[in-house]
Design a protein around this motif. Structure first.
Motif, PDB file in Angstrom:
ATOM      1  N   PRO A   3     -19.882  -4.300   8.816  1.00  0.00           N
ATOM      2  CA  PRO A   3     -18.937  -4.305   7.501  1.00  0.00           C
ATOM      3  C   PRO A   3     -17.349  -4.541   7.893  1.00  0.00           C
ATOM      4  N   ILE A   4     -16.975  -4.386   9.172  1.00  0.00           N
ATOM      5  CA  ILE A   4     -15.743  -4.973   9.616  1.00  0.00           C
ATOM      6  C   ILE A   4     -15.703  -5.981  10.667  1.00  0.00           C
ATOM      7  N   LEU A   5     -15.252  -6.892  10.321  1.00  0.00           N
ATOM      8  CA  LEU A   5     -15.429  -8.297  11.548  1.00  0.00           C
ATOM      9  C   LEU A   5     -14.427  -7.938  12.553  1.00  0.00           C
ATOM     10  N   PHE A   6     -13.276  -7.501  12.264  1.00  0.00           N
ATOM     11  CA  PHE A   6     -12.230  -7.162  13.475  1.00  0.00           C
ATOM     12  C   PHE A   6     -11.151  -6.308  12.889  1.00  0.00           C
ATOM     13  N   ARG A   7     -10.393  -5.878  13.849  1.00  0.00           N
ATOM     14  CA  ARG A   7      -9.084  -5.125  13.333  1.00  0.00           C
ATOM     15  C   ARG A   7      -7.873  -5.664  14.122  1.00  0.00           C
ATOM     16  N   VAL A   8      -7.132  -5.886  13.116  1.00  0.00           N
ATOM     17  CA  VAL A   8      -5.673  -6.233  13.515  1.00  0.00           C
ATOM     18  C   VAL A   8      -5.092  -5.115  14.113  1.00  0.00           C
ATOM     19  N   PRO A   9      -4.318  -5.477  15.371  1.00  0.00           N
ATOM     20  CA  PRO A   9      -3.725  -4.261  16.048  1.00  0.00           C
ATOM     21  C   PRO A   9      -2.367  -4.032  15.632  1.00  0.00           C
ATOM     22  N   LEU A  10      -1.897  -2.895  14.797  1.00  0.00           N
ATOM     23  CA  LEU A  10      -0.615  -2.718  14.322  1.00  0.00           C
ATOM     24  C   LEU A  10      -0.127  -1.250  14.627  1.00  0.00           C
ATOM     25  N   PRO A  11       1.189  -1.193  15.013  1.00  0.00           N
ATOM     26  CA  PRO A  11       1.759   0.284  15.218  1.00  0.00           C
ATOM     27  C   PRO A  11       1.109   1.372  14.084  1.00  0.00           C
ATOM     28  N   VAL A  12       1.246   2.378  14.350  1.00  0.00           N
ATOM     29  CA  VAL A  12       0.983   3.590  13.630  1.00  0.00           C
ATOM     30  C   VAL A  12       2.281   3.981  12.837  1.00  0.00           C
ATOM     31  N   TRP A  13       2.449   3.974  11.635  1.00  0.00           N
ATOM     32  CA  TRP A  13       3.542   3.981  10.849  1.00  0.00           C
ATOM     33  C   TRP A  13       3.243   4.920   9.442  1.00  0.00           C
ATOM     34  N   THR A  14       3.799   5.938   9.341  1.00  0.00           N
ATOM     35  CA  THR A  14       3.648   6.836   8.058  1.00  0.00           C
ATOM     36  C   THR A  14       4.359   6.489   6.901  1.00  0.00           C
ATOM     37  N   VAL A  15       3.958   6.158   5.852  1.00  0.00           N
ATOM     38  CA  VAL A  15       4.667   5.659   4.674  1.00  0.00           C
ATOM     39  C   VAL A  15       4.629   6.492   3.537  1.00  0.00           C
ATOM     40  N   PRO A  16       5.755   6.844   2.901  1.00  0.00           N
ATOM     41  CA  PRO A  16       5.596   7.552   1.574  1.00  0.00           C
ATOM     42  C   PRO A  16       5.188   6.718   0.372  1.00  0.00           C
ATOM     43  N   LEU A  17       4.140   7.060  -0.152  1.00  0.00           N
ATOM     44  CA  LEU A  17       3.710   6.323  -1.407  1.00  0.00           C
ATOM     45  C   LEU A  17       4.611   6.301  -2.399  1.00  0.00           C
ATOM     46  N   LEU A  18       5.363   7.463  -2.592  1.00  0.00           N
ATOM     47  CA  LEU A  18       6.346   7.300  -3.780  1.00  0.00           C
ATOM     48  C   LEU A  18       7.267   6.470  -3.705  1.00  0.00           C
ATOM     49  N   TRP A  19       7.862   6.227  -2.614  1.00  0.00           N
ATOM     50  CA  TRP A  19       9.077   5.391  -2.318  1.00  0.00           C
ATOM     51  C   TRP A  19       8.463   3.706  -2.490  1.00  0.00           C
ATOM     52  N   VAL A  20       7.130   3.368  -2.118  1.00  0.00           N
ATOM     53  CA  VAL A  20       6.658   2.392  -1.902  1.00  0.00           C
ATOM     54  C   VAL A  20       6.547   1.823  -3.531  1.00  0.00           C
ATOM     55  N   PHE A  21       6.073   2.691  -4.449  1.00  0.00           N
ATOM     56  CA  PHE A  21       5.732   2.322  -5.769  1.00  0.00           C
ATOM     57  C   PHE A  21       7.259   2.189  -6.538  1.00  0.00           C
ATOM     58  N   LEU A  22       8.269   3.130  -6.030  1.00  0.00           N
ATOM     59  CA  LEU A  22       9.419   2.977  -6.766  1.00  0.00           C
ATOM     60  C   LEU A  22      10.228   1.718  -6.404  1.00  0.00           C
ATOM     61  N   ILE A  23      10.029   1.219  -4.970  1.00  0.00           N
ATOM     62  CA  ILE A  23      10.473  -0.076  -4.740  1.00  0.00           C
ATOM     63  C   ILE A  23       9.994  -1.191  -5.505  1.00  0.00           C
ATOM     64  N   ALA A  24       8.655  -1.142  -5.568  1.00  0.00           N
ATOM     65  CA  ALA A  24       7.826  -2.077  -6.140  1.00  0.00           C
ATOM     66  C   ALA A  24       8.096  -2.280  -7.631  1.00  0.00           C
ATOM     67  N   ALA A  25       8.405  -1.024  -8.264  1.00  0.00           N
ATOM     68  CA  ALA A  25       9.015  -1.171  -9.669  1.00  0.00           C
ATOM     69  C   ALA A  25      10.251  -1.641  -9.903  1.00  0.00           C
ATOM     70  N   GLY A  26      11.274  -1.253  -8.837  1.00  0.00           N
ATOM     71  CA  GLY A  26      12.499  -1.939  -8.799  1.00  0.00           C
ATOM     72  C   GLY A  26      12.622  -3.436  -8.894  1.00  0.00           C
ATOM     73  N   ILE A  27      11.426  -4.098  -8.012  1.00  0.00           N
ATOM     74  CA  ILE A  27      11.275  -5.409  -7.873  1.00  0.00           C
ATOM     75  C   ILE A  27      10.779  -6.001  -9.209  1.00  0.00           C
ATOM     76  N   ALA A  28      10.077  -5.201  -9.905  1.00  0.00           N
ATOM     77  CA  ALA A  28       9.365  -5.752 -11.049  1.00  0.00           C
ATOM     78  C   ALA A  28      10.362  -5.726 -12.183  1.00  0.00           C
ATOM     79  N   PHE A  29      11.406  -4.605 -12.174  1.00  0.00           N
ATOM     80  CA  PHE A  29      12.467  -4.837 -13.164  1.00  0.00           C
ATOM     81  C   PHE A  29      13.333  -5.831 -12.993  1.00  0.00           C
TER      82      PHE A  29
END
Length: 489
Positions: A3-29
Protein backbone atom coordinates in the motif's frame (compact mmCIF):
# COMPACT_ATOMS: atom_id res chain seq x y z
CA UNK A 1 0.75 -6.15 -1.70
CA UNK A 2 2.39 -2.81 -1.04
CA UNK A 3 0.00 0.00 0.00
CA UNK A 4 2.96 2.34 0.59
CA UNK A 5 5.78 2.42 -1.94
CA UNK A 6 8.14 4.51 0.22
CA UNK A 7 8.17 7.35 2.75
CA UNK A 8 9.69 10.79 2.24
CA UNK A 9 11.69 11.75 5.37
CA UNK A 10 10.34 15.02 6.78
CA UNK A 11 10.83 16.68 10.19
CA UNK A 12 7.99 16.34 12.69
CA UNK A 13 5.95 19.55 12.72
CA UNK A 14 2.56 20.24 14.31
CA UNK A 15 0.33 22.60 12.31
CA UNK A 16 -2.93 24.20 13.58
CA UNK A 17 -5.57 23.41 10.98
CA UNK A 18 -7.56 26.57 11.76
CA UNK A 19 -4.77 28.82 10.51
CA UNK A 20 -4.09 26.63 7.49
CA UNK A 21 -7.65 27.10 6.26
CA UNK A 22 -7.69 30.81 7.14
CA UNK A 23 -4.49 31.43 5.18
CA UNK A 24 -5.88 29.48 2.23
CA UNK A 25 -9.11 31.53 2.44
CA UNK A 26 -7.09 34.75 2.44
CA UNK A 27 -5.20 33.66 -0.66
CA UNK A 28 -8.50 32.82 -2.38
CA UNK A 29 -9.97 36.24 -1.52
CA UNK A 30 -6.83 38.00 -2.77
CA UNK A 31 -7.08 36.05 -6.01
CA UNK A 32 -10.74 37.00 -6.32
CA UNK A 33 -9.88 40.70 -5.99
CA UNK A 34 -7.13 40.42 -8.59
CA UNK A 35 -9.43 38.61 -11.03
CA UNK A 36 -12.16 41.18 -10.48
CA UNK A 37 -9.77 44.05 -11.21
CA UNK A 38 -8.70 42.15 -14.32
CA UNK A 39 -12.37 42.08 -15.40
CA UNK A 40 -12.59 38.32 -15.08
CA UNK A 41 -15.90 38.17 -13.25
CA UNK A 42 -16.51 34.38 -13.54
CA UNK A 43 -13.03 33.63 -12.18
CA UNK A 44 -13.46 36.20 -9.41
CA UNK A 45 -16.78 34.65 -8.42
CA UNK A 46 -15.28 31.15 -8.32
CA UNK A 47 -12.32 32.31 -6.21
CA UNK A 48 -14.68 34.18 -3.88
CA UNK A 49 -16.84 31.09 -3.39
CA UNK A 50 -13.72 29.02 -2.67
CA UNK A 51 -12.63 31.60 -0.11
CA UNK A 52 -15.99 31.50 1.66
CA UNK A 53 -15.93 27.69 1.69
CA UNK A 54 -12.40 27.61 3.15
CA UNK A 55 -13.33 30.17 5.80
CA UNK A 56 -16.36 28.07 6.75
CA UNK A 57 -14.21 24.95 6.99
CA UNK A 58 -11.76 26.76 9.26
CA UNK A 59 -14.38 26.97 11.99
CA UNK A 60 -14.85 23.21 11.85
CA UNK A 61 -11.17 22.58 12.65
CA UNK A 62 -10.81 25.00 15.53
CA UNK A 63 -8.43 23.56 18.11
CA UNK A 64 -7.36 20.67 15.86
CA UNK A 65 -3.80 20.14 14.67
CA UNK A 66 -2.07 18.06 12.07
CA UNK A 67 1.33 16.56 12.66
CA UNK A 68 3.65 16.49 9.69
CA UNK A 69 6.24 13.78 9.60
CA UNK A 70 7.67 11.20 7.21
CA UNK A 71 5.37 11.48 4.19
CA UNK A 72 4.03 8.15 2.89
CA UNK A 73 3.76 7.77 -0.88
CA UNK A 74 0.77 5.52 -1.48
CA UNK A 75 0.77 3.10 -4.36
CA UNK A 76 -2.76 4.05 -5.37
CA UNK A 77 -1.83 7.74 -5.44
CA UNK A 78 1.13 7.00 -7.68
CA UNK A 79 -1.03 5.00 -10.08
CA UNK A 80 -3.69 7.73 -10.08
CA UNK A 81 -1.08 10.37 -10.91
CA UNK A 82 0.39 8.18 -13.64
CA UNK A 83 -3.06 7.68 -15.16
CA UNK A 84 -3.60 11.45 -15.28
CA UNK A 85 -0.29 12.00 -17.07
CA UNK A 86 -0.97 9.25 -19.61
CA UNK A 87 -4.49 10.56 -20.10
CA UNK A 88 -3.16 14.08 -20.68
CA UNK A 89 -0.96 13.08 -23.61
CA UNK A 90 -3.51 10.66 -25.04
CA UNK A 91 -6.43 13.10 -24.88
CA UNK A 92 -4.57 16.13 -26.23
CA UNK A 93 -2.99 14.09 -29.00
CA UNK A 94 -6.39 12.85 -30.17
CA UNK A 95 -7.89 16.33 -29.77
CA UNK A 96 -5.21 17.87 -31.98
CA UNK A 97 -5.71 15.15 -34.56
CA UNK A 98 -9.46 15.85 -34.64
CA UNK A 99 -8.92 19.60 -35.07
CA UNK A 100 -10.00 20.75 -31.61
CA UNK A 101 -8.30 23.84 -30.10
CA UNK A 102 -5.38 22.43 -28.16
CA UNK A 103 -5.05 25.13 -25.49
CA UNK A 104 -8.76 25.08 -24.67
CA UNK A 105 -8.75 21.29 -24.54
CA UNK A 106 -5.75 21.34 -22.19
CA UNK A 107 -7.64 23.60 -19.79
CA UNK A 108 -10.71 21.42 -20.14
CA UNK A 109 -8.68 18.33 -19.23
CA UNK A 110 -7.51 19.95 -15.98
CA UNK A 111 -11.07 20.92 -15.06
CA UNK A 112 -12.34 17.47 -15.99
CA UNK A 113 -9.66 15.70 -13.92
CA UNK A 114 -10.38 17.79 -10.82
CA UNK A 115 -14.13 17.34 -11.22
CA UNK A 116 -13.61 13.59 -11.64
CA UNK A 117 -11.68 13.29 -8.37
CA UNK A 118 -14.32 15.33 -6.54
CA UNK A 119 -17.15 13.30 -8.08
CA UNK A 120 -15.55 9.98 -7.22
CA UNK A 121 -15.13 11.08 -3.62
CA UNK A 122 -18.66 12.48 -3.33
CA UNK A 123 -20.25 9.26 -4.58
CA UNK A 124 -18.17 7.22 -2.15
CA UNK A 125 -19.28 9.44 0.76
CA UNK A 126 -22.94 9.19 -0.26
CA UNK A 127 -22.79 5.40 -0.37
CA UNK A 128 -20.81 5.03 2.87
CA UNK A 129 -22.11 7.75 5.20
CA UNK A 130 -21.74 5.52 8.26
CA UNK A 131 -17.95 5.54 7.88
CA UNK A 132 -17.55 9.28 8.53
CA UNK A 133 -17.89 10.70 12.03
CA UNK A 134 -16.68 14.21 11.17
CA UNK A 135 -16.41 16.62 8.27
CA UNK A 136 -12.63 16.31 8.31
CA UNK A 137 -12.86 12.55 7.72
CA UNK A 138 -14.71 13.22 4.48
CA UNK A 139 -11.72 15.16 3.15
CA UNK A 140 -9.15 12.57 4.21
CA UNK A 141 -8.75 10.73 0.93
CA UNK A 142 -5.50 9.15 2.11
CA UNK A 143 -7.62 6.37 3.57
CA UNK A 144 -9.01 5.59 0.17
CA UNK A 145 -12.59 5.94 -0.92
CA UNK A 146 -13.02 6.79 -4.61
CA UNK A 147 -15.72 5.36 -6.88
CA UNK A 148 -14.93 5.08 -10.59
CA UNK A 149 -18.47 5.86 -11.71
CA UNK A 150 -18.52 8.95 -9.50
CA UNK A 151 -15.39 10.09 -11.31
CA UNK A 152 -16.99 9.55 -14.71
CA UNK A 153 -20.12 11.49 -13.75
CA UNK A 154 -18.15 14.28 -12.07
CA UNK A 155 -15.79 14.60 -15.02
CA UNK A 156 -18.73 14.67 -17.43
CA UNK A 157 -20.39 17.49 -15.49
CA UNK A 158 -17.13 19.46 -15.23
CA UNK A 159 -16.48 19.09 -18.97
CA UNK A 160 -20.01 20.19 -19.84
CA UNK A 161 -19.85 23.34 -17.73
CA UNK A 162 -16.39 24.31 -18.99
CA UNK A 163 -17.13 23.72 -22.66
CA UNK A 164 -20.47 25.47 -22.42
CA UNK A 165 -18.71 28.60 -21.18
CA UNK A 166 -16.48 28.44 -24.29
CA UNK A 167 -19.34 27.63 -26.69
CA UNK A 168 -17.72 24.35 -27.73
CA UNK A 169 -19.83 21.21 -28.31
CA UNK A 170 -19.44 18.46 -25.73
CA UNK A 171 -19.50 15.37 -27.94
CA UNK A 172 -16.27 15.99 -29.95
CA UNK A 173 -14.43 16.44 -26.64
CA UNK A 174 -16.09 13.35 -25.15
CA UNK A 175 -14.85 11.25 -28.08
CA UNK A 176 -11.22 12.19 -27.47
CA UNK A 177 -11.51 12.00 -23.67
CA UNK A 178 -12.99 8.54 -23.13
CA UNK A 179 -9.89 6.65 -24.35
CA UNK A 180 -8.09 8.23 -21.39
CA UNK A 181 -10.83 6.86 -19.11
CA UNK A 182 -10.06 3.39 -20.42
CA UNK A 183 -6.32 3.87 -19.86
CA UNK A 184 -7.13 5.27 -16.42
CA UNK A 185 -9.02 2.09 -15.52
CA UNK A 186 -6.10 0.03 -16.73
CA UNK A 187 -3.61 1.91 -14.54
CA UNK A 188 -5.56 2.89 -11.41
CA UNK A 189 -6.92 -0.61 -10.85
CA UNK A 190 -3.33 -1.75 -10.47
CA UNK A 191 -3.15 0.74 -7.60
CA UNK A 192 -6.31 -0.80 -6.14
CA UNK A 193 -4.67 -4.20 -6.37
CA UNK A 194 -1.53 -3.01 -4.59
CA UNK A 195 -3.66 -1.50 -1.82
CA UNK A 196 -5.93 -4.54 -1.63
CA UNK A 197 -9.31 -2.81 -1.99
CA UNK A 198 -12.13 -3.60 -4.46
CA UNK A 199 -11.53 -7.33 -4.08
CA UNK A 200 -13.83 -10.14 -5.17
CA UNK A 201 -15.63 -13.14 -3.75
CA UNK A 202 -13.69 -16.12 -2.40
CA UNK A 203 -12.48 -18.56 -5.02
CA UNK A 204 -13.61 -22.16 -5.12
CA UNK A 205 -11.41 -25.07 -4.19
CA UNK A 206 -10.95 -26.00 -7.84
CA UNK A 207 -9.59 -22.60 -8.83
CA UNK A 208 -6.09 -22.63 -10.38
CA UNK A 209 -3.19 -22.18 -7.98
CA UNK A 210 -1.87 -19.11 -9.83
CA UNK A 211 -5.26 -17.41 -9.56
CA UNK A 212 -5.42 -18.15 -5.82
CA UNK A 213 -1.97 -16.66 -5.41
CA UNK A 214 -3.02 -13.51 -7.27
CA UNK A 215 -6.15 -13.22 -5.11
CA UNK A 216 -4.50 -13.54 -1.69
CA UNK A 217 -3.98 -10.29 0.25
CA UNK A 218 -1.64 -10.08 3.24
CA UNK A 219 -2.07 -9.07 6.86
CA UNK A 220 0.06 -5.94 6.98
CA UNK A 221 2.49 -5.43 9.85
CA UNK A 222 1.12 -3.21 12.61
CA UNK A 223 1.78 0.45 11.95
CA UNK A 224 1.89 0.12 8.17
CA UNK A 225 -1.02 2.57 8.00
CA UNK A 226 -2.37 4.97 10.58
CA UNK A 227 -5.72 3.17 10.41
CA UNK A 228 -6.54 -0.51 10.16
CA UNK A 229 -4.37 -3.51 10.87
CA UNK A 230 -4.41 -5.28 7.55
CA UNK A 231 -5.46 -5.25 3.95
CA UNK A 232 -9.20 -4.59 3.39
CA UNK A 233 -9.76 -8.18 2.30
CA UNK A 234 -8.01 -9.57 5.40
CA UNK A 235 -10.00 -7.28 7.72
CA UNK A 236 -13.36 -8.18 6.13
CA UNK A 237 -12.61 -11.90 6.21
CA UNK A 238 -11.73 -11.72 9.90
CA UNK A 239 -14.98 -9.89 10.67
CA UNK A 240 -17.39 -11.74 8.42
CA UNK A 241 -15.91 -15.05 7.29
CA UNK A 242 -14.32 -16.37 10.46
CA UNK A 243 -10.70 -15.95 9.40
CA UNK A 244 -8.23 -16.47 12.22
CA UNK A 245 -6.93 -13.02 13.35
CA UNK A 246 -3.43 -14.47 13.45
CA UNK A 247 -3.60 -15.51 9.79
CA UNK A 248 -0.89 -14.06 7.59
CA UNK A 249 -3.19 -13.52 4.60
CA UNK A 250 -6.80 -13.32 3.54
CA UNK A 251 -8.80 -16.05 1.87
CA UNK A 252 -8.10 -16.51 -1.82
CA UNK A 253 -10.53 -14.26 -3.73
CA UNK A 254 -11.19 -13.18 -7.29
CA UNK A 255 -8.62 -10.44 -8.10
CA UNK A 256 -11.34 -8.21 -9.57
CA UNK A 257 -8.89 -5.31 -9.67
CA UNK A 258 -6.84 -7.19 -12.26
CA UNK A 259 -10.00 -8.15 -14.12
CA UNK A 260 -11.05 -4.52 -14.42
CA UNK A 261 -7.54 -3.45 -15.39
CA UNK A 262 -7.74 -5.91 -18.29
CA UNK A 263 -11.18 -4.53 -19.15
CA UNK A 264 -9.65 -1.06 -19.34
CA UNK A 265 -6.93 -2.29 -21.70
CA UNK A 266 -9.50 -4.01 -23.90
CA UNK A 267 -11.73 -0.93 -24.01
CA UNK A 268 -8.77 1.24 -24.96
CA UNK A 269 -8.02 -0.97 -27.96
CA UNK A 270 -11.72 -1.09 -28.90
CA UNK A 271 -12.11 2.70 -28.81
CA UNK A 272 -8.98 3.40 -30.83
CA UNK A 273 -10.09 0.91 -33.48
CA UNK A 274 -13.62 2.35 -33.52
CA UNK A 275 -12.22 5.81 -34.32
CA UNK A 276 -11.17 4.52 -37.75
CA UNK A 277 -14.81 3.94 -38.75
CA UNK A 278 -16.44 6.70 -36.74
CA UNK A 279 -19.68 7.94 -38.30
CA UNK A 280 -20.78 10.75 -35.96
CA UNK A 281 -19.48 12.89 -33.13
CA UNK A 282 -20.21 11.21 -29.83
CA UNK A 283 -20.03 7.65 -31.17
CA UNK A 284 -16.83 6.77 -29.27
CA UNK A 285 -18.22 8.22 -26.06
CA UNK A 286 -21.48 6.24 -26.37
CA UNK A 287 -19.59 3.06 -27.21
CA UNK A 288 -17.46 3.41 -24.09
CA UNK A 289 -20.49 4.17 -21.90
CA UNK A 290 -22.36 1.07 -23.05
CA UNK A 291 -19.36 -1.29 -23.12
CA UNK A 292 -18.07 -0.30 -19.71
CA UNK A 293 -21.60 -0.51 -18.31
CA UNK A 294 -21.87 -4.15 -19.39
CA UNK A 295 -18.40 -5.03 -18.10
CA UNK A 296 -18.88 -3.22 -14.79
CA UNK A 297 -22.26 -4.90 -14.21
CA UNK A 298 -20.67 -8.32 -14.70
CA UNK A 299 -17.69 -7.48 -12.51
CA UNK A 300 -20.03 -6.42 -9.71
CA UNK A 301 -21.33 -9.99 -9.65
CA UNK A 302 -17.87 -11.05 -8.46
CA UNK A 303 -17.12 -8.10 -6.15
CA UNK A 304 -17.35 -8.71 -2.41
CA UNK A 305 -16.01 -5.57 -0.73
CA UNK A 306 -18.48 -3.97 1.66
CA UNK A 307 -17.94 -0.36 0.50
CA UNK A 308 -19.95 -0.41 -2.73
CA UNK A 309 -23.36 0.62 -1.38
CA UNK A 310 -26.69 -0.77 -2.57
CA UNK A 311 -30.01 0.54 -3.84
CA UNK A 312 -33.50 -1.02 -3.35
CA UNK A 313 -35.58 -2.94 -4.28
CA UNK A 314 -34.63 -6.36 -2.94
CA UNK A 315 -35.41 -9.29 -5.22
CA UNK A 316 -34.29 -12.92 -5.45
CA UNK A 317 -30.86 -13.07 -7.03
CA UNK A 318 -31.99 -15.46 -9.77
CA UNK A 319 -34.47 -12.75 -10.85
CA UNK A 320 -32.58 -9.53 -10.11
CA UNK A 321 -29.24 -10.33 -11.71
CA UNK A 322 -30.54 -11.83 -15.01
CA UNK A 323 -32.97 -8.90 -15.29
CA UNK A 324 -30.03 -6.54 -15.62
CA UNK A 325 -28.60 -8.61 -18.47
CA UNK A 326 -32.02 -8.48 -20.17
CA UNK A 327 -31.85 -4.67 -19.97
CA UNK A 328 -28.45 -4.69 -21.68
CA UNK A 329 -29.71 -7.12 -24.33
CA UNK A 330 -32.65 -4.83 -25.10
CA UNK A 331 -30.28 -1.87 -25.20
CA UNK A 332 -28.01 -3.65 -27.67
CA UNK A 333 -30.98 -4.58 -29.85
CA UNK A 334 -32.21 -1.00 -29.91
CA UNK A 335 -28.90 0.66 -30.62
CA UNK A 336 -25.52 -0.87 -31.29
CA UNK A 337 -26.72 -3.92 -33.20
CA UNK A 338 -27.61 -1.68 -36.16
CA UNK A 339 -23.91 -1.28 -36.92
CA UNK A 340 -24.18 -4.75 -38.46
CA UNK A 341 -25.67 -3.98 -41.87
CA UNK A 342 -26.43 -7.59 -42.85
CA UNK A 343 -29.99 -8.31 -41.70
CA UNK A 344 -29.55 -11.99 -40.86
CA UNK A 345 -26.30 -11.47 -38.97
CA UNK A 346 -27.80 -8.56 -37.02
CA UNK A 347 -30.86 -10.58 -35.98
CA UNK A 348 -28.68 -13.50 -34.91
CA UNK A 349 -26.62 -11.26 -32.62
CA UNK A 350 -29.78 -9.70 -31.20
CA UNK A 351 -31.09 -13.15 -30.24
CA UNK A 352 -27.73 -14.22 -28.84
CA UNK A 353 -27.59 -11.11 -26.63
CA UNK A 354 -30.38 -12.60 -24.48
CA UNK A 355 -28.57 -15.92 -23.95
CA UNK A 356 -26.36 -14.72 -21.02
CA UNK A 357 -29.46 -13.64 -19.08
CA UNK A 358 -31.10 -17.03 -19.60
CA UNK A 359 -27.92 -18.90 -18.67
CA UNK A 360 -27.47 -16.87 -15.48
CA UNK A 361 -31.09 -17.50 -14.52
CA UNK A 362 -30.64 -21.28 -14.89
CA UNK A 363 -27.41 -21.21 -12.87
CA UNK A 364 -28.88 -19.17 -9.99
CA UNK A 365 -32.36 -20.71 -9.93
CA UNK A 366 -32.83 -22.44 -6.54
CA UNK A 367 -34.38 -25.85 -6.12
CA UNK A 368 -37.14 -24.38 -3.96
CA UNK A 369 -38.61 -20.88 -3.89
CA UNK A 370 -37.87 -20.43 -0.18
CA UNK A 371 -34.16 -21.07 -0.73
CA UNK A 372 -33.70 -18.02 -2.95
CA UNK A 373 -31.50 -15.23 -1.59
CA UNK A 374 -32.73 -11.63 -1.80
CA UNK A 375 -30.26 -9.09 -3.19
CA UNK A 376 -30.09 -5.43 -4.13
CA UNK A 377 -28.22 -3.82 -6.98
CA UNK A 378 -25.01 -2.09 -6.04
CA UNK A 379 -24.73 1.62 -6.75
CA UNK A 380 -22.38 0.92 -9.65
CA UNK A 381 -24.78 -1.61 -11.15
CA UNK A 382 -27.63 0.91 -11.12
CA UNK A 383 -25.44 3.54 -12.78
CA UNK A 384 -24.21 0.98 -15.32
CA UNK A 385 -27.76 -0.04 -16.28
CA UNK A 386 -29.00 3.54 -16.49
CA UNK A 387 -26.12 4.94 -18.51
CA UNK A 388 -25.85 1.87 -20.74
CA UNK A 389 -29.51 2.01 -21.74
CA UNK A 390 -29.36 5.77 -22.28
CA UNK A 391 -26.23 5.41 -24.43
CA UNK A 392 -27.92 2.81 -26.65
CA UNK A 393 -31.00 4.97 -27.21
CA UNK A 394 -28.81 7.96 -28.05
CA UNK A 395 -26.71 5.82 -30.39
CA UNK A 396 -29.82 4.69 -32.29
CA UNK A 397 -30.89 8.31 -32.84
CA UNK A 398 -27.46 9.65 -33.82
CA UNK A 399 -26.62 6.65 -36.02
CA UNK A 400 -29.79 7.05 -38.09
CA UNK A 401 -29.12 10.77 -38.49
CA UNK A 402 -25.51 10.02 -39.52
CA UNK A 403 -26.68 7.72 -42.30
CA UNK A 404 -28.92 10.48 -43.65
CA UNK A 405 -26.44 13.34 -43.24
CA UNK A 406 -22.90 11.90 -42.95
CA UNK A 407 -20.98 15.15 -43.42
CA UNK A 408 -23.05 17.06 -40.90
CA UNK A 409 -22.76 14.21 -38.39
CA UNK A 410 -18.96 14.52 -38.35
CA UNK A 411 -18.86 18.33 -38.25
CA UNK A 412 -17.13 19.87 -35.24
CA UNK A 413 -19.35 22.98 -35.14
CA UNK A 414 -16.66 25.00 -33.37
CA UNK A 415 -17.17 28.73 -32.76
CA UNK A 416 -15.35 30.98 -35.22
CA UNK A 417 -12.06 32.43 -34.01
CA UNK A 418 -11.64 36.24 -33.78
CA UNK A 419 -9.21 36.19 -36.74
CA UNK A 420 -11.75 34.36 -38.84
CA UNK A 421 -14.41 36.85 -37.80
CA UNK A 422 -12.17 39.76 -38.89
CA UNK A 423 -11.49 38.11 -42.24
CA UNK A 424 -15.16 37.43 -42.80
CA UNK A 425 -16.03 41.04 -41.95
CA UNK A 426 -13.36 42.35 -44.32
CA UNK A 427 -14.72 40.20 -47.13
CA UNK A 428 -18.20 41.45 -46.39
CA UNK A 429 -16.98 45.07 -46.54
CA UNK A 430 -15.36 44.43 -49.92
CA UNK A 431 -18.55 42.91 -51.23
CA UNK A 432 -20.54 45.91 -50.09
CA UNK A 433 -18.46 48.34 -52.19
CA UNK A 434 -20.12 49.21 -55.50
CA UNK A 435 -17.98 48.59 -58.60
CA UNK A 436 -17.30 51.97 -60.10
CA UNK A 437 -14.74 54.71 -60.16
CA UNK A 438 -12.00 54.79 -57.56
CA UNK A 439 -10.64 58.12 -56.45
CA UNK A 440 -7.10 57.01 -57.23
CA UNK A 441 -7.99 55.76 -60.72
CA UNK A 442 -8.41 57.77 -63.81
CA UNK A 443 -11.90 59.03 -64.54
CA UNK A 444 -14.04 56.43 -66.21
CA UNK A 445 -11.64 53.57 -65.32
CA UNK A 446 -13.13 50.76 -63.25
CA UNK A 447 -11.32 49.60 -60.15
CA UNK A 448 -9.75 46.18 -60.50
CA UNK A 449 -10.37 43.45 -57.95
CA UNK A 450 -7.37 42.74 -55.72
CA UNK A 451 -5.26 39.76 -56.65
CA UNK A 452 -5.72 36.64 -54.55
CA UNK A 453 -3.34 33.83 -53.78
CA UNK A 454 -3.56 31.13 -56.38
CA UNK A 455 -5.08 33.38 -59.07
CA UNK A 456 -3.44 33.18 -62.48
CA UNK A 457 -1.98 36.46 -63.79
CA UNK A 458 -4.33 38.04 -66.24
CA UNK A 459 -3.14 38.40 -69.81
CA UNK A 460 -2.90 41.90 -71.29
CA UNK A 461 -5.78 42.75 -73.53
CA UNK A 462 -4.95 42.65 -77.17
CA UNK A 463 -6.02 45.71 -79.16
CA UNK A 464 -5.98 46.46 -82.82
CA UNK A 465 -2.82 47.42 -84.73
CA UNK A 466 -4.13 50.97 -84.93
CA UNK A 467 -4.31 51.22 -81.13
CA UNK A 468 -0.81 49.84 -80.77
CA UNK A 469 0.54 52.36 -83.27
CA UNK A 470 -1.02 55.26 -81.42
CA UNK A 471 0.50 54.03 -78.12
CA UNK A 472 3.95 53.80 -79.72
CA UNK A 473 3.66 57.33 -81.11
CA UNK A 474 2.72 58.71 -77.69
CA UNK A 475 5.70 56.98 -76.08
CA UNK A 476 8.09 58.47 -78.70
CA UNK A 477 6.71 61.96 -78.20
CA UNK A 478 7.06 61.74 -74.43
CA UNK A 479 10.66 60.58 -74.80
CA UNK A 480 11.52 63.50 -77.09
CA UNK A 481 10.14 66.10 -74.71
CA UNK A 482 11.76 64.64 -71.60
CA UNK A 483 15.06 66.29 -70.44
CA UNK A 484 18.30 64.36 -70.63
CA UNK A 485 19.31 63.21 -67.15
CA UNK A 486 21.90 60.56 -68.03
CA UNK A 487 24.89 62.97 -68.15
CA UNK A 488 26.12 61.51 -71.42
CA UNK A 489 26.94 63.64 -74.58
Amino acid sequence: MHPILFRVPLPVWTVPLLWVFLIAAGIAFAGAIGLFLGKNKPGAAAAGIAGVALAALASQFKGQTYTLGPLPIYSYGVMLGLSLVVGWYLTLGLAERDGLPKETMANCYVVTALAAVVGSRVLYILTNLDEFDSLGAMFDIRRGGLVAYGGFLGGFLGSYLFLRSHRIPLLPWADVAVPSLASGLMITRVGCYLFGCDFGRPLGETAPAWLKKLGTFPHWPEGTLDHGSGSPAWVQHVKERGLDPTADASLAVHPTQIYESLVGAGLLVLLLLARRRQRFRGEIFLLFTFSYGVCRYLLELLRDDAERGSIPPSLPEHVLLPAGLVVFAVAYTIGFSHVIRHDVARKVTQVLSFVPALALYLVLKPETFGASEALQYSTSQVVALTTGLAASIAFAVYYKAALDHPEQAMALNLPASPAADDTRQADADDDDDEPGEDEDDEPGQKRRAPARAGDKPSRPRRGSAKDEGRATARERGAAAEAPDTTGEA
